[in-house]
Design an enzyme around this catalytic site. Structure first.
Site, PDB file in Angstrom:
ATOM      1  CD  GLU A 159      59.879  -5.317  11.264  1.00 14.20           C
ATOM      2  OE1 GLU A 159      60.286  -5.381  11.874  1.00 14.20           O
ATOM      3  OE2 GLU A 159      60.122  -5.372  10.232  1.00 14.20           O
ATOM      4  CG  ASP A 217      61.637  -2.673   7.013  1.00 14.26           C
ATOM      5  OD1 ASP A 217      61.895  -2.489   8.338  1.00 14.26           O
ATOM      6  OD2 ASP A 217      61.205  -1.116   7.341  1.00 14.26           O
ATOM      7  CG  HIS A 247      67.703  -3.840  12.701  1.00 13.19           C
ATOM      8  ND1 HIS A 247      67.043  -5.247  12.782  1.00 13.19           N
ATOM      9  CD2 HIS A 247      67.471  -3.139  12.639  1.00 13.19           C
ATOM     10  CE1 HIS A 247      66.361  -5.043  12.166  1.00 13.19           C
ATOM     11  NE2 HIS A 247      66.286  -3.793  11.686  1.00 13.19           N
ATOM     12  CG  ASP A 248      64.212  -3.781  14.967  1.00  9.75           C
ATOM     13  OD1 ASP A 248      64.937  -2.657  14.677  1.00  9.75           O
ATOM     14  OD2 ASP A 248      63.669  -4.243  13.803  1.00  9.75           O
ATOM     15  CG  ASP A 296      66.405  -4.716   5.950  1.00  6.79           C
ATOM     16  OD1 ASP A 296      64.828  -4.824   5.962  1.00  6.79           O
ATOM     17  OD2 ASP A 296      67.386  -5.032   6.959  1.00  6.79           O
TER      18      ASP A 296
HETATM   19  C1  NOJ Z   1      61.639  -2.230  10.604  1.00  5.88           C
HETATM   20  C2  NOJ Z   1      62.278  -2.247  11.359  1.00  5.88           C
HETATM   21  O1  NOJ Z   1      63.678  -3.222  11.697  1.00  5.88           O
HETATM   22  C3  NOJ Z   1      63.495  -1.048  12.359  1.00  5.88           C
HETATM   23  O2  NOJ Z   1      64.371  -1.008  12.418  1.00  5.88           O
HETATM   24  C4  NOJ Z   1      63.109   0.279  11.025  1.00  5.88           C
HETATM   25  O3  NOJ Z   1      63.087   1.599  12.336  1.00  5.88           O
HETATM   26  C5  NOJ Z   1      61.702   0.112  10.962  1.00  5.88           C
HETATM   27  N1  NOJ Z   1      61.128  -0.775   9.986  1.00  5.88           N
HETATM   28  C6  NOJ Z   1      61.641   1.264   9.569  1.00  5.88           C
HETATM   29  O4  NOJ Z   1      61.459   0.787   8.441  1.00  5.88           O
END
Ligand code: NOJ
Length: 568
Positions: free
Chosen positions: A265, A207, A339-340, A100
């Site tokens: 992302e 990210d 994970h989100d 990441d």
């Molecule tokens: C996206 C990540 O996937 C998430 O888990 C994180 O909280 C935020 N970016 C901040 O880095």
């Protein structure tokens, strides 16, 4: 347009979120040796690339997305030596590894920020975004703008020491780096990017890759929520004015010098805005995540204001993601969990005992047939589900949900009914749904750890776990292996093919074709728990490739039945 093929387009990627993956030393927290111990399992699944979520040194306010040292390892996960071993053992098995890359912000515990905050004249002051307070008509100190942070509250934090605010689009302990400063960018490239590529990793998941360039001067956002103090402000930092310049520079100076896979992302934007990041000729990133599918039903500016959706919405989202690269030189991704995001079987399938495996297989077939690089999240392959509605807010760990809950409770004056609705929505869409410990077997703590896990494990581990599925040819896990192989065997159709929906308005079944060079795959999926008519919607002879049904009926689809055919 002919599509250029590369290893990262063909790849099946498996995401590992280290805290909850596998604990090797009995401290209740997943770790790197734990990951190493499962590499054969991962390889056996049919994985080509591992995406490892942040394992860098961090205070863990946002589970490692708050990095205090890009070149160090979070001690609970292991040492640099463990990390070197992990990279080596991954490569030994013919898999690759991406990390990441979290460079929109650091932790407030990073040395860069400590220096920056130490005085207004510190050489690193400008490495972050500092502004003096605004003084309101009553003479009170206010943040420089009314922006809301992603984790509730103001996007600005006041620092007593120098009497200024710093910007944090996420937690207070995640100050945003100032990308306008070339010296900062050089330091990022060296410490966060080059350091790891030189160690031999194979790329990055980037990210919040669309957020580095803020729009200056910084001004207030329009009022979206009249009952809230701080307002959504995406238009001031998403796809900002210099974002492509920054990505091109990072590519020219670093990532482009390696055979690196980069997946960004990129949250919101028009098709044109998103394509600009991944068009091959632009030389920025290889591919991005689009969120159409996983965010279905979320409130536009607030995911917890959940709205619901139907299968037609779902088809449109899948269609838009598949169409994204059509006729371009760009590339895209397929994913349904991370994970989100909550667990797909709860959101899009049916987690009940009766339909757990069958609907999980249905989703596996859908995923395996879609265009782009495929990402699977830990536990998806065994059908891990969302947590239960019985979870109390004290069971939740994620800063996003816990902050939101606190703010919401205040906003609604403790209204029990509204709080109960929020708890329902949390159990549906909160990030913690995907963050429970991986269920390896039916022993205590699901075989994740010999100690009490850092986070509550899903109660259903005795029924849903890897061990019970691994030797069962009819299990979801075995089915995943099967369809991942199939995806590779017919990659022209599944990974690269053109996608076409045949039954757009049908709210029960999803029928589509994938076509390439005169060949066609025909996919039909029943998304309901009732039988549905099976009608052939394209001419030709259907030859079955795979199904999750025990026995096929000519005119009917059983509940959650899916079939993939070649259409000859
Ligand atoms: C996206 C990540 O996937 C998430 O888990 C994180 O909280 C935020 N970016 C901040 O880095």
């Amino acid at each position: 347009m002919t599509v250029t093929k590369t290893w990262w387009k063909d790849a099946t990627v498996y995401q590992i979120w280290p805290a909850s993956y596998k604990d090797s030393n009995g401290d209740g927290v997943g770790d790197i040796p734990g990951i190493i111990s499962t590499l054969d399992y991962v390889k056996d699944l049919g994985v080509d690339v591992i995406w490892l979520s942040p394992m860098f040194d961090s205070p863990q306010d946002d589970m490692g997305y708050d990095i205090s040292n890009y070149e160090g390892i979070y001690p609970k996960y292991g040492t640099m030596n463990d990390m070197d071993n992990l990279i080596e053992e991954t490569h030994k098995r013919g898999m690759k590894m991406i990390l990441d890359l979290v460079i929109n912000h650091t932790s407030s515990e990073h040395d860069w920020f400590k220096e920056s905050r130490s005085s207004k004249t510190n050489p690193k002051r400008d490495w972050y975004i500092w502004r003096p307070p605004r003084i309101d008509e009553n003479g009170n100190r206010q943040p420089p703008t009314n922006w809301v942070s992603h984790f509730s509250g103001s996007a600005w934090a006041y620092d007593e020491l120098t009497g200024e605010y710093y910007m944090h689009l996420f937690a207070k302990s995640q100050p945003d780096l100032n990308w306008e400063n070339p010296e900062t960018r050089e330091a990022i490239y060296k410490s966060a990017v080059k350091f790891w590529l030189d160690k031999g990793i194979d790329g990055f998941r980037i990210d919040v890759a669309s957020m580095y360039s803020k729009t200056y001067p910084l001004v207030d956002a329009p009022i979206t929520f009249t009952d809230r103090e701080f307002q959504p402000c995406g238009q001031f930092f998403l796809n900002g004015p210099r974002i492509h310049e920054f990505h091109k520079e990072m590519y020219d100076k670093v990532t482009g010098n390696y055979d690196a896979m980069t997946v960004g992302e990129v949250c919101k934007g028009t098709r044109e805005e998103s394509l600009a990041y991944v068009s091959a000729k632009e030389k920025e990133m290889n591919m991005i995540f689009l969120f159409d599918v996983v965010q279905l039903g979320y409130g536009a500016d607030d995911r917890y204001e959940y709205q619901g959706f139907n299968l037609v919405d779902f088809k449109k989202a899948v269609h838009d993601q598949c169409e994204f690269v059509s006729g371009t030189d760009a590339w895209s991704t397929v994913f349904i969990e991370n994970h989100d995001q909550p667990r797909c079987i709860t959101r899009f399938g049916n987690p009940s005992k009766k339909y757990h495996a069958k609907s999980g297989k249905l989703l596996a077939m859908l995923e395996a047939a879609l265009t782009g690089t495929l990402f699977i999240y830990q536990g998806q392959e065994i059908g891990m589900t969302n947590i239960g509605r019985d979870w109390d807010i004290s069971d939740y760990q994620d800063i996003d949900s816990t902050n939101y809950y606190k703010e919401f409770k205040e906003r609604v004056g403790g209204d029990e009914q509204k709080l109960s609705k929020l708890m329902e929505n949390l159990a549906l869409v909160a990030r913690d749904n995907a963050r429970t410990p991986v269920q390896w077997d039916d022993s205590a703590n699901g075989g994740f750890s010999t100690a009490k896990p850092w986070m509550r494990i899903n109660d259903n581990y005795p029924e849903i776990n890897a061990k019970s599925q691994i030797n069962d040819p009819n299990s979801l896990l075995s089915f995943y292996k099967q369809v991942l192989k199939l995806r590779k065997a017919y990659k022209d159709l599944f990974i690269y093919g053109e996608f076409k929906v045949l039954d757009y308005e049908n709210k029960n079944t999803f029928t589509f074709t994938k076509t390439q060079a005169g060949k066609t795959a025909y996919v039909v999926l029943n998304f309901t728990e009732e039988e549905q008519p099976f009608e052939q919607l394209a001419d030709g002879k259907l030859d079955l490739l795979v199904t999750n049904a025990d026995k096929l009926e000519e005119t009917k689809l059983s509940p959650y039945e899916g079939r993939i055919y070649l259409l000859n």
